[in-house]
Scaffold this motif. Structure first.
Motif, PDB file in Angstrom:
ATOM      1  N   GLY A 418       0.791  -1.219   0.000  1.00 28.02           N
ATOM      2  CA  GLY A 418       0.000   0.000   0.000  1.00 28.02           C
ATOM      3  C   GLY A 418       0.819   1.263   0.000  1.00 28.02           C
ATOM      4  O   GLY A 418       2.010   1.261   0.304  1.00 28.02           O
ATOM      5  N   TYR A 419       0.159   2.359  -0.384  1.00 28.25           N
ATOM      6  CA  TYR A 419       0.708   3.707  -0.241  1.00 28.25           C
ATOM      7  C   TYR A 419       2.017   3.896  -1.019  1.00 28.25           C
ATOM      8  O   TYR A 419       2.873   4.679  -0.620  1.00 28.25           O
ATOM      9  CB  TYR A 419       0.932   4.028   1.245  1.00 28.25           C
ATOM     10  N   ASP A 420       2.203   3.168  -2.108  1.00 31.25           N
ATOM     11  CA  ASP A 420       3.396   3.302  -2.964  1.00 31.25           C
ATOM     12  C   ASP A 420       4.679   2.874  -2.264  1.00 31.25           C
ATOM     13  O   ASP A 420       5.769   3.166  -2.733  1.00 31.25           O
ATOM     14  CB  ASP A 420       3.582   4.747  -3.449  1.00 31.25           C
ATOM     15  N   ARG A 421       4.575   2.190  -1.131  1.00 35.84           N
ATOM     16  CA  ARG A 421       5.784   1.927  -0.341  1.00 35.84           C
ATOM     17  C   ARG A 421       6.765   1.020  -1.067  1.00 35.84           C
ATOM     18  O   ARG A 421       7.963   1.289  -1.108  1.00 35.84           O
ATOM     19  CB  ARG A 421       5.394   1.305   1.001  1.00 35.84           C
ATOM     20  N   ILE A 422       6.264  -0.097  -1.602  1.00 32.72           N
ATOM     21  CA  ILE A 422       7.191  -1.055  -2.196  1.00 32.72           C
ATOM     22  C   ILE A 422       7.834  -0.464  -3.439  1.00 32.72           C
ATOM     23  O   ILE A 422       9.013  -0.682  -3.715  1.00 32.72           O
ATOM     24  CB  ILE A 422       6.481  -2.397  -2.497  1.00 32.72           C
ATOM     25  N   GLU A 423       7.062   0.331  -4.205  1.00 37.68           N
ATOM     26  CA  GLU A 423       7.623   0.960  -5.402  1.00 37.68           C
ATOM     27  C   GLU A 423       8.682   1.986  -5.012  1.00 37.68           C
ATOM     28  O   GLU A 423       9.757   2.059  -5.618  1.00 37.68           O
ATOM     29  CB  GLU A 423       6.518   1.626  -6.219  1.00 37.68           C
ATOM     30  N   ALA A 424       8.373   2.803  -3.993  1.00 40.42           N
ATOM     31  CA  ALA A 424       9.335   3.805  -3.530  1.00 40.42           C
ATOM     32  C   ALA A 424      10.586   3.136  -2.978  1.00 40.42           C
ATOM     33  O   ALA A 424      11.712   3.600  -3.203  1.00 40.42           O
ATOM     34  CB  ALA A 424       8.703   4.697  -2.468  1.00 40.42           C
ATOM     35  N   LEU A 425      10.391   2.040  -2.264  1.00 38.50           N
ATOM     36  CA  LEU A 425      11.523   1.325  -1.692  1.00 38.50           C
ATOM     37  C   LEU A 425      12.431   0.779  -2.786  1.00 38.50           C
ATOM     38  O   LEU A 425      13.655   0.923  -2.726  1.00 38.50           O
ATOM     39  CB  LEU A 425      11.015   0.188  -0.807  1.00 38.50           C
ATOM     40  N   LYS A 426      11.838   0.134  -3.788  1.00 40.39           N
ATOM     41  CA  LYS A 426      12.634  -0.435  -4.873  1.00 40.39           C
ATOM     42  C   LYS A 426      13.460   0.645  -5.564  1.00 40.39           C
ATOM     43  O   LYS A 426      14.662   0.483  -5.809  1.00 40.39           O
ATOM     44  CB  LYS A 426      11.722  -1.121  -5.887  1.00 40.39           C
ATOM     45  N   GLU A 427      12.799   1.747  -5.891  1.00 37.67           N
ATOM     46  CA  GLU A 427      13.504   2.809  -6.607  1.00 37.67           C
ATOM     47  C   GLU A 427      14.577   3.449  -5.737  1.00 37.67           C
ATOM     48  O   GLU A 427      15.675   3.761  -6.211  1.00 37.67           O
ATOM     49  CB  GLU A 427      12.505   3.866  -7.071  1.00 37.67           C
ATOM     50  N   SER A 428      14.282   3.613  -4.439  1.00 39.27           N
ATOM     51  CA  SER A 428      15.241   4.237  -3.525  1.00 39.27           C
ATOM     52  C   SER A 428      16.482   3.375  -3.352  1.00 39.27           C
ATOM     53  O   SER A 428      17.617   3.866  -3.410  1.00 39.27           O
ATOM     54  CB  SER A 428      14.594   4.495  -2.166  1.00 39.27           C
ATOM     55  N   ILE A 429      16.271   2.068  -3.132  1.00 42.32           N
ATOM     56  CA  ILE A 429      17.414   1.179  -2.943  1.00 42.32           C
ATOM     57  C   ILE A 429      18.209   1.065  -4.238  1.00 42.32           C
ATOM     58  O   ILE A 429      19.439   0.981  -4.218  1.00 42.32           O
ATOM     59  CB  ILE A 429      16.950  -0.203  -2.457  1.00 42.32           C
ATOM     60  N   ASP A 430      17.512   1.089  -5.359  1.00 46.81           N
ATOM     61  CA  ASP A 430      18.220   1.032  -6.647  1.00 46.81           C
ATOM     62  C   ASP A 430      19.158   2.229  -6.795  1.00 46.81           C
ATOM     63  O   ASP A 430      20.324   2.086  -7.174  1.00 46.81           O
ATOM     64  CB  ASP A 430      17.203   1.004  -7.788  1.00 46.81           C
ATOM     65  N   THR A 465      23.414  -7.917  -9.908  1.00 45.41           N
ATOM     66  CA  THR A 465      22.692  -8.999  -9.234  1.00 45.41           C
ATOM     67  C   THR A 465      21.804  -8.449  -8.130  1.00 45.41           C
ATOM     68  O   THR A 465      20.632  -8.823  -7.990  1.00 45.41           O
ATOM     69  CB  THR A 465      23.685 -10.016  -8.636  1.00 45.41           C
ATOM     70  N   PHE A 466      22.351  -7.522  -7.342  1.00 47.95           N
ATOM     71  CA  PHE A 466      21.596  -6.925  -6.245  1.00 47.95           C
ATOM     72  C   PHE A 466      20.365  -6.197  -6.780  1.00 47.95           C
ATOM     73  O   PHE A 466      19.256  -6.352  -6.253  1.00 47.95           O
ATOM     74  CB  PHE A 466      22.494  -5.967  -5.473  1.00 47.95           C
ATOM     75  N   ARG A 467      20.533  -5.410  -7.826  1.00 49.20           N
ATOM     76  CA  ARG A 467      19.409  -4.644  -8.362  1.00 49.20           C
ATOM     77  C   ARG A 467      18.345  -5.564  -8.966  1.00 49.20           C
ATOM     78  O   ARG A 467      17.145  -5.274  -8.897  1.00 49.20           O
ATOM     79  CB  ARG A 467      19.906  -3.625  -9.385  1.00 49.20           C
ATOM     80  N   GLU A 468      18.760  -6.689  -9.560  1.00 50.57           N
ATOM     81  CA  GLU A 468      17.786  -7.657 -10.075  1.00 50.57           C
ATOM     82  C   GLU A 468      16.953  -8.237  -8.935  1.00 50.57           C
ATOM     83  O   GLU A 468      15.739  -8.415  -9.066  1.00 50.57           O
ATOM     84  CB  GLU A 468      18.514  -8.782 -10.816  1.00 50.57           C
ATOM     85  N   LYS A 469      17.612  -8.547  -7.811  1.00 50.66           N
ATOM     86  CA  LYS A 469      16.887  -9.097  -6.658  1.00 50.66           C
ATOM     87  C   LYS A 469      15.902  -8.073  -6.085  1.00 50.66           C
ATOM     88  O   LYS A 469      14.791  -8.423  -5.703  1.00 50.66           O
ATOM     89  CB  LYS A 469      17.883  -9.519  -5.573  1.00 50.66           C
ATOM     90  N   ILE A 470      16.319  -6.817  -6.027  1.00 48.47           N
ATOM     91  CA  ILE A 470      15.432  -5.762  -5.523  1.00 48.47           C
ATOM     92  C   ILE A 470      14.196  -5.636  -6.406  1.00 48.47           C
ATOM     93  O   ILE A 470      13.069  -5.493  -5.932  1.00 48.47           O
ATOM     94  CB  ILE A 470      16.189  -4.410  -5.455  1.00 48.47           C
ATOM     95  N   ALA A 471      14.388  -5.706  -7.723  1.00 47.52           N
ATOM     96  CA  ALA A 471      13.276  -5.544  -8.665  1.00 47.52           C
ATOM     97  C   ALA A 471      12.243  -6.642  -8.515  1.00 47.52           C
ATOM     98  O   ALA A 471      11.066  -6.445  -8.851  1.00 47.52           O
ATOM     99  CB  ALA A 471      13.810  -5.516 -10.099  1.00 47.52           C
ATOM    100  N   PHE A 571      17.028   7.582   1.967  1.00 48.27           N
ATOM    101  CA  PHE A 571      18.150   6.866   1.360  1.00 48.27           C
ATOM    102  C   PHE A 571      19.167   7.836   0.765  1.00 48.27           C
ATOM    103  O   PHE A 571      20.370   7.618   0.850  1.00 48.27           O
ATOM    104  CB  PHE A 571      17.645   5.914   0.273  1.00 48.27           C
ATOM    105  N   GLU A 572      18.675   8.899   0.178  1.00 47.51           N
ATOM    106  CA  GLU A 572      19.552   9.850  -0.504  1.00 47.51           C
ATOM    107  C   GLU A 572      20.437  10.610   0.469  1.00 47.51           C
ATOM    108  O   GLU A 572      21.632  10.799   0.233  1.00 47.51           O
ATOM    109  CB  GLU A 572      18.694  10.836  -1.304  1.00 47.51           C
TER     110      GLU A 572
END
Length: 761
Positions: A418-430, A465-471, A571-572
């Motif tokens: 919910g609330y865009d969290r997982i999308e924001a998390l993926k992009e932030s960690i990327d 590899t890390f970014r693939e796992k995050i995605a 994250f930034e």
């Protein structure tokens, strides 16, 4: 096209022992665009942690069944990798089935259309000519609309959508159920009917001519009452799925397996504007007719963010079923039974309310700033507030960050959808990962009801590899913070290096299934051996008490991201810095006098306060850090001499390279006026917000102390005085964040008032 989606999921939470045998069956039906079963199609499941693969082929009915062992499994077909995810815990049992249309190109086109329509502004063009003549460069497209009973449907809105032209061509079906269009050739059009988007498409139209297309469309027939954002539906035996909506039947059970009768169920439309509300019958069942292309967060009256229903892949006409176990959150159901002891209340951090940005130090590593709420006093002044802040340079010359061992422990429970969290998390960690060095060692652990080792600690390299796992992270399931932390700590401990920082970053938006005390005791064992812990609470319902305990007992760096956008900034600006301190053992000393006496310090606990000197232990300093604290002084018969006796702050710290102790000094002077009027205590809005947080923290603490002593008069007086003080600071209205803390204080007050009533009865 007709797509059947039937889910039958049994979730049994916390009822089976770990020694019980798992029994989980997954059945998948694979068919083509026309609903024809596909025989001999290879389908495989892959376990994310071990890499184990189970491969089977569909039978003549297009079905394939798997007995799925415990683990995190992805469903895969050639050209359609990670189509769905299946999570099976130890000792859990259940069954699930769903159907999928196997046409890779169609799926890619459909997703491209969905994405394009979100990002492109489309111009509408109405077409009303029932018999247009063909002209050069144009084709006539006749769209015949029929329902599932093969009846032609008149007066239906039909649209041809072109992303290339950024246009929507609209027409209505005539009495024979046909909508007529004249559109440019050399294009590809998606076809809408009624409220159903992208039912099918025209294919590539490359020549002048007449094209006739047949579309199956089932209109939505439902009686709904919409009040604000809440939708109540009248579901009858005649209510059925449509081309744009899926009939979803939920069975809700209690922890003992009995039906959860007469319970309100809320399905919160993620990225939408509505909450669908229903009530279970005597059998614990409730049905909804849900719009497709959304995810829905499941809430109950006394339980939020239980899980997610996804209709993102739903096309055609489908039905869904799911079964959930509803275990009310006792803190929501009986708040009076969970009033904390005064020493168990964890102060709300200033960090969430800082809106002022300090200048980045250019000459020294640290700069100290001091500012009075109102720098002017007179003989009638009784108090004064001083804001003290310090900033650490973001670019520290000569400080080269050594490689780190870094374990990410990420909450991927259902609530993270919910609330865009997982999308924001993926992009932030990327984005964050692009600032790591090739020599850093990085691990990724995700958790819901059980943890998963998505990537063991390994050299970061180019990070692919890390970014693939995050995605690939997809949310679903419960929240087991304890097991996620253990897996992360064990991975760091097994690869511990005294030559580099060893850091675990925990990100969660919910409450774990274990007692906070157990989590803290376990974490302390690891942090005492040199592993640093950083915690990030997301949203409004994360376990702030647990993260505060981890901060106090284990020295964890605690952060908060109230909304999805805050995850990016966190994250930034902050998380990269915490993996390597630029100074150690920082302390702040405040020197005051008999006329200006320190009463309270907000933002940090006072280590000592005697002989007109207060000392605060800050801890380690990190690049880019900015910290704020408020000092509340009592003025004792002030005179004009007050102008010549400043408040002095001394911040000291140790450099890591040479062990040298550095001191930074700052003074703050009050201004004297002979006038006898009353001065505003605080002028600047930023400081007012921080002071409001201090008032709320102090008031809640005193209320809890009053309750512990049985002094209900003190509780009432403190509550009322806090409201008065806040109105003095903000006579018009407070912002959303402060209002939420006021609501928390009111909840404590109401819980205590309820306890008072219970005692009298």
């Amino acid at each position: 096209m007709r797509k059947q989606i039937i889910f039958s999921i049994l979730l049994v939470l916390g009822l089976m022992s770990a020694m019980a045998q798992s029994s989980y069956t997954l059945t998948i039906n694979v068919h083509d665009n026309h609903g024809k079963a596909l025989n001999g199609i290879k389908v495989w499941l892959q376990e994310k942690q071990s890499g184990e693969v189970i491969t089977k082929k569909t039978n003549a009915s297009g079905d394939v069944s798997f007995d799925v062992p415990p683990g995190e499994w992805s469903v895969n077909l050639t050209g359609m990798l990670n189509y769905e995810e299946v999570s099976v815990g130890e000792g859990s049992s259940g069954r699930a089935s769903f159907g999928l249309t196997y046409n890779v190109e169609e799926i890619k086109k459909h997703q491209a259309i969905i994405d394009g329509r979100k990002n492109i502004s489309l111009q509408e063009e109405m077409q009303t000519n029932p018999n247009p003549k063909l002209i050069e460069g144009y084709a006539r497209v006749d769209v015949q609309v029929r329902n599932t009973d093969n009846k032609y449907l008149p007066d239906v809105d039909v649209a041809l959508v072109s992303l290339k032209q950024k246009k929507i061509f609209k027409a209505k079906t005539n009495r024979s159920g046909t909508a007529v269009f004249l559109v440019p050739i050399d294009d590809f059009y998606s076809i809408d009917a009624g409220e159903a988007k992208d039912l099918t498409n025209t294919g590539d139209i490359v020549r002048v001519g007449i094209y006739t297309l047949k579309v199956r469309y089932e209109p939505t027939v439902i009686t709904e009452e919409i009040k604000n954002d809440t939708v109540r539906q009248k579901i009858t035996h005649a209510t059925k799925s449509s081309s744009s909506r899926t009939m979803y039947d939920l069975t809700i059970k209690r922890s003992d397996g009995s039906p959860a009768a007469n319970e309100y169920v809320y399905l919160d439309q993620i990225h939408g504007q509505y909450v669908f509300m229903g009530e279970t019958d005597n059998n614990g069942m409730v049905s909804f007719l849900l719009p497709n292309d959304y995810k829905y967060m499941i809430h109950f009256e006394f339980r939020r963010d239980l899980d997610v229903i996804s209709l993102m892949h739903s096309r055609g006409i489908g039905n869904g079923q799911a079964e959930f176990t509803y275990m009310p959150d006792p803190m929501l159901e009986h708040p009076e039974e969970f009033i904390p002891e005064p020493d168990e209340y964890f102060m709300i951090s200033f960090e969430n309310f800082i809106e002022k940005q300090l200048p980045d130090p250019t000459e020294d590593l640290v700069e100290v700033y001091a500012e009075w709420g109102s720098g002017t006093v007179n003989a009638n002044s009784k108090e004064a507030v001083l804001q003290v802040a310090f900033a650490v340079g973001s670019n520290v010359a000569g400080h080269e960050r050594p490689p780190v061992n870094l374990a990410f422990v990420i909450d991927r429970s259902g609530s993270m959808a919910g609330y865009d969290r997982i999308e924001a998390l993926k992009e932030s960690i990327d984005k964050f990962s692009k600032k790591l060095s090739r020599e850093d060692m990085v691990s990724l652990i995700t958790f819901e009801s059980e943890p998963t080792m998505d990537m063991r600690l390994k050299k970061f390299g180019n990070g692919s590899t890390f970014r693939e796992k995050i995605a690939l992270i997809e949310p679903g399931g419960g929240t087991n913070i304890y097991k996620g932390l253990v897996m992360g700590f064990d991975e760091l401990q097994a690869n511990y290096s005294s030559e580099r920082s060893n850091v675990l970053i925990l990100l969660t938006d919910g409450y774990g299934s274990e007692e906070p005390k157990k989590v803290v005791e376990m974490s302390r064992e690891y942090t005492s051996e040199g592993i640093d812990l950083v915690t990030v609470g997301v949203g409004d319902y994360y376990n702030s008490a647990l993260l505060s305990l981890l901060s106090e007992e284990c020295g964890a760096q605690m952060h908060h991201a109230g909304e999805s956008k805050d995850i990016y900034e966190l994250f930034e600006k902050q998380l990269l810095a915490v993996i390597s301190p630029v100074a150690y053992d920082a302390t702040l000393e405040v020197y005051y006098n008999d006329m200006v006496k320190l009463q309270s310090l907000y933002g940090y606990p006072i280590a000592s306060n005697n002989n007109s000197v207060a000392k605060v232990e800050i801890g380690d300093l990190y690049a880019g850090y900015q910290k704020f604290t408020l000092l509340h002084f009592k003025l004792d018969h002030p005179t004009a001499k007050i102008e010549k006796e400043p408040i002095t702050m001394v911040l000291s710290y140790t450099l890591p390279d040479n062990g040298k102790r550095i001191e930074v000094k700052q003074e703050a002077y009050l201004k004297w006026e002979e006038e006898t009027g009353k001065y505003q205590l605080i002028v600047e809005n930023h400081m007012k917000r921080l002071y409001a947080v201090a008032i709320l923290n102090q008031s809640i603490k005193v209320m809890l102390e009053g309750y512990a002593l049985g002094d209900y008069d003190l509780v009432h007086q403190t509550h009322e005085r806090a409201i008065e003080q806040l109105k003095e600071l903000f006579p018009d209205a407070m912002d959303k964040e402060l209002s939420e803390i006021v609501a928390q204080m009111n909840q404590y007050a109401n819980a205590i008032y309820q306890a008072e009533k219970n005692e009298k009865h």
